[in-house]
Design a protein around this motif. Structure first.
Motif, PDB file in Angstrom:
ATOM      1  N   PHE A 137      29.974  47.927  37.494  1.00 37.31           N
ATOM      2  CA  PHE A 137      28.509  47.757  37.508  1.00 37.31           C
ATOM      3  C   PHE A 137      28.064  47.276  38.895  1.00 37.31           C
ATOM      4  N   PRO A 138      28.094  48.136  39.906  1.00 33.97           N
ATOM      5  CA  PRO A 138      27.850  47.679  41.286  1.00 33.97           C
ATOM      6  C   PRO A 138      26.456  47.131  41.551  1.00 33.97           C
ATOM      7  N   THR A 139      25.476  47.441  40.712  1.00 34.28           N
ATOM      8  CA  THR A 139      24.120  46.932  40.953  1.00 34.28           C
ATOM      9  C   THR A 139      23.713  45.848  39.954  1.00 34.28           C
ATOM     10  N   ARG A 140      24.674  45.305  39.225  1.00 34.78           N
ATOM     11  CA  ARG A 140      24.375  44.219  38.281  1.00 34.78           C
ATOM     12  C   ARG A 140      24.037  42.967  39.093  1.00 34.78           C
ATOM     13  N   PRO A 141      22.908  42.315  38.771  1.00 36.69           N
ATOM     14  CA  PRO A 141      22.575  41.072  39.485  1.00 36.69           C
ATOM     15  C   PRO A 141      23.678  40.032  39.316  1.00 36.69           C
ATOM     16  N   ASN A 142      23.898  39.263  40.356  1.00 35.48           N
ATOM     17  CA  ASN A 142      24.951  38.254  40.354  1.00 35.48           C
ATOM     18  C   ASN A 142      24.491  37.014  39.596  1.00 35.48           C
ATOM     19  N   GLN A 143      24.987  36.847  38.397  1.00 42.32           N
ATOM     20  CA  GLN A 143      24.727  35.651  37.592  1.00 42.32           C
ATOM     21  C   GLN A 143      25.963  34.754  37.562  1.00 42.32           C
ATOM     22  N   ARG A 144      26.969  35.114  38.359  1.00 41.84           N
ATOM     23  CA  ARG A 144      28.241  34.399  38.419  1.00 41.84           C
ATOM     24  C   ARG A 144      28.407  33.817  39.828  1.00 41.84           C
ATOM     25  N   GLN A 145      27.426  33.037  40.261  1.00 40.52           N
ATOM     26  CA  GLN A 145      27.343  32.592  41.645  1.00 40.52           C
ATOM     27  C   GLN A 145      28.212  31.375  41.958  1.00 40.52           C
ATOM     28  N   VAL A 146      28.484  30.560  40.970  1.00 37.69           N
ATOM     29  CA  VAL A 146      29.265  29.342  41.187  1.00 37.69           C
ATOM     30  C   VAL A 146      30.089  29.061  39.928  1.00 37.69           C
ATOM     31  N   LEU A 147      31.338  28.649  40.134  1.00 33.98           N
ATOM     32  CA  LEU A 147      32.252  28.340  39.035  1.00 33.98           C
ATOM     33  C   LEU A 147      32.485  26.838  38.989  1.00 33.98           C
ATOM     34  N   LEU A 148      32.323  26.253  37.802  1.00 33.31           N
ATOM     35  CA  LEU A 148      32.504  24.822  37.600  1.00 33.31           C
ATOM     36  C   LEU A 148      33.671  24.566  36.656  1.00 33.31           C
ATOM     37  N   THR A 149      34.481  23.575  36.988  1.00 32.23           N
ATOM     38  CA  THR A 149      35.459  23.015  36.051  1.00 32.23           C
ATOM     39  C   THR A 149      35.228  21.512  36.040  1.00 32.23           C
ATOM     40  N   ASP A 150      36.011  20.824  35.226  1.00 33.53           N
ATOM     41  CA  ASP A 150      35.888  19.367  35.206  1.00 33.53           C
ATOM     42  C   ASP A 150      37.262  18.735  35.042  1.00 33.53           C
ATOM     43  N   THR A 151      37.301  17.438  35.247  1.00 38.44           N
ATOM     44  CA  THR A 151      38.579  16.729  35.225  1.00 38.44           C
ATOM     45  C   THR A 151      39.219  16.743  33.842  1.00 38.44           C
ATOM     46  N   SER A 152      38.435  16.904  32.771  1.00 41.83           N
ATOM     47  CA  SER A 152      39.053  16.966  31.442  1.00 41.83           C
ATOM     48  C   SER A 152      39.895  18.234  31.294  1.00 41.83           C
ATOM     49  N   ILE A 153      39.487  19.309  31.946  1.00 39.85           N
ATOM     50  CA  ILE A 153      40.287  20.543  31.929  1.00 39.85           C
ATOM     51  C   ILE A 153      41.603  20.297  32.664  1.00 39.85           C
ATOM     52  N   LEU A 154      41.524  19.671  33.836  1.00 47.48           N
ATOM     53  CA  LEU A 154      42.742  19.374  34.599  1.00 47.48           C
ATOM     54  C   LEU A 154      43.635  18.411  33.831  1.00 47.48           C
ATOM     55  N   ASP A 155      43.042  17.423  33.130  1.00 48.26           N
ATOM     56  CA  ASP A 155      43.824  16.487  32.323  1.00 48.26           C
ATOM     57  C   ASP A 155      44.510  17.199  31.164  1.00 48.26           C
ATOM     58  N   ASP A 156      43.794  18.133  30.518  1.00 43.53           N
ATOM     59  CA  ASP A 156      44.383  18.899  29.421  1.00 43.53           C
ATOM     60  C   ASP A 156      45.583  19.703  29.916  1.00 43.53           C
ATOM     61  N   LEU A 157      45.440  20.322  31.076  1.00 44.71           N
ATOM     62  CA  LEU A 157      46.558  21.090  31.630  1.00 44.71           C
ATOM     63  C   LEU A 157      47.721  20.180  32.006  1.00 44.71           C
ATOM     64  N   ALA A 158      47.426  19.014  32.555  1.00 40.75           N
ATOM     65  CA  ALA A 158      48.486  18.061  32.909  1.00 40.75           C
ATOM     66  C   ALA A 158      49.256  17.634  31.663  1.00 40.75           C
TER      67      ALA A 158
END
Length: 178
Positions: free
Chosen positions: A55-76
């Motif tokens: 979809f080369p002309t789809r507007p960019n709604q994925r401009q920034v990606l967020l994670t948080d420390t609880s995700i990193l803690d879960d992986l740890a």
């Protein structure tokens, strides 16, 4: 765990090239309707390589990606130890459980204002960081697939963001006034 309404930026990351990880930097400039200045995923149209081909002309709604420390803690807790940026995120937050935020939630981060657009659907690139990572962030729960790999957002107001900056989840009434 319910999402808190206030938190802090732990790290900011950007990479002009696709792929993982995104290096931690001193600050990032979020540009309204565009993305993180100097990041591969910034642009008027979607920059995710698969989606951009389809979809080369789809507007960019994925401009920034967020994670948080609880995700990193879960992986740890699964013996997968990651530093900020290793999952390709632009912002690592503390005290805000991003996976609990519904689509449409607005957050003030530093000088910027963003809006959650979707839950990240993680891909096999994560296994380049650790061969167990993709499986660790994709779970089956009562027959449904649940992801624990961050959320994507669009930028509603430009601004600089640095580690230590305050993060505030806006109420529905505050968001309606924006």
């Amino acid at each position: 765990m319910p999402a808190n309404n206030r938190g802090t930026v732990v790290a900011v990351c950007r990479n002009p090239q696709p792929g993982l990880p995104k290096p931690v930097v001193e600050s990032i400039h979020l540009l309204e309707g565009w993305g993180v200045e100097g990041d591969y995923h910034a642009g008027r149209f979607v920059r995710h390589r698969f989606l951009a081909r389809k979809f080369p002309t789809r507007p960019n709604q994925r401009q920034v990606l967020l994670t948080d420390t609880s995700i990193l803690d879960d992986l740890a807790s699964q013996d997968i130890r990651l530093a900020p940026g290793m999952m390709g995120e632009n912002l690592t937050l503390d005290q805000i459980a991003v996976m609990q935020l519904p689509v449409g939630t607005q957050l003030e981060i530093g000088e910027a204002l963003i809006e959650i657009t979707e839950v990240r659907n993680p891909c096999h690139q994560l296994n380049g960081i650790d061969p167990r990572l993709l499986q660790a962030v994709v779970r089956k729960d009562e027959g449904r697939t649940r992801f624990n790999a961050g959320v994507l957002a669009r930028i509603l107001r430009s601004g600089w963001v640095r580690p230590g900056d305050a993060v505030r989840v806006l109420t529905a009434q505050e968001a309606a006034n924006n």
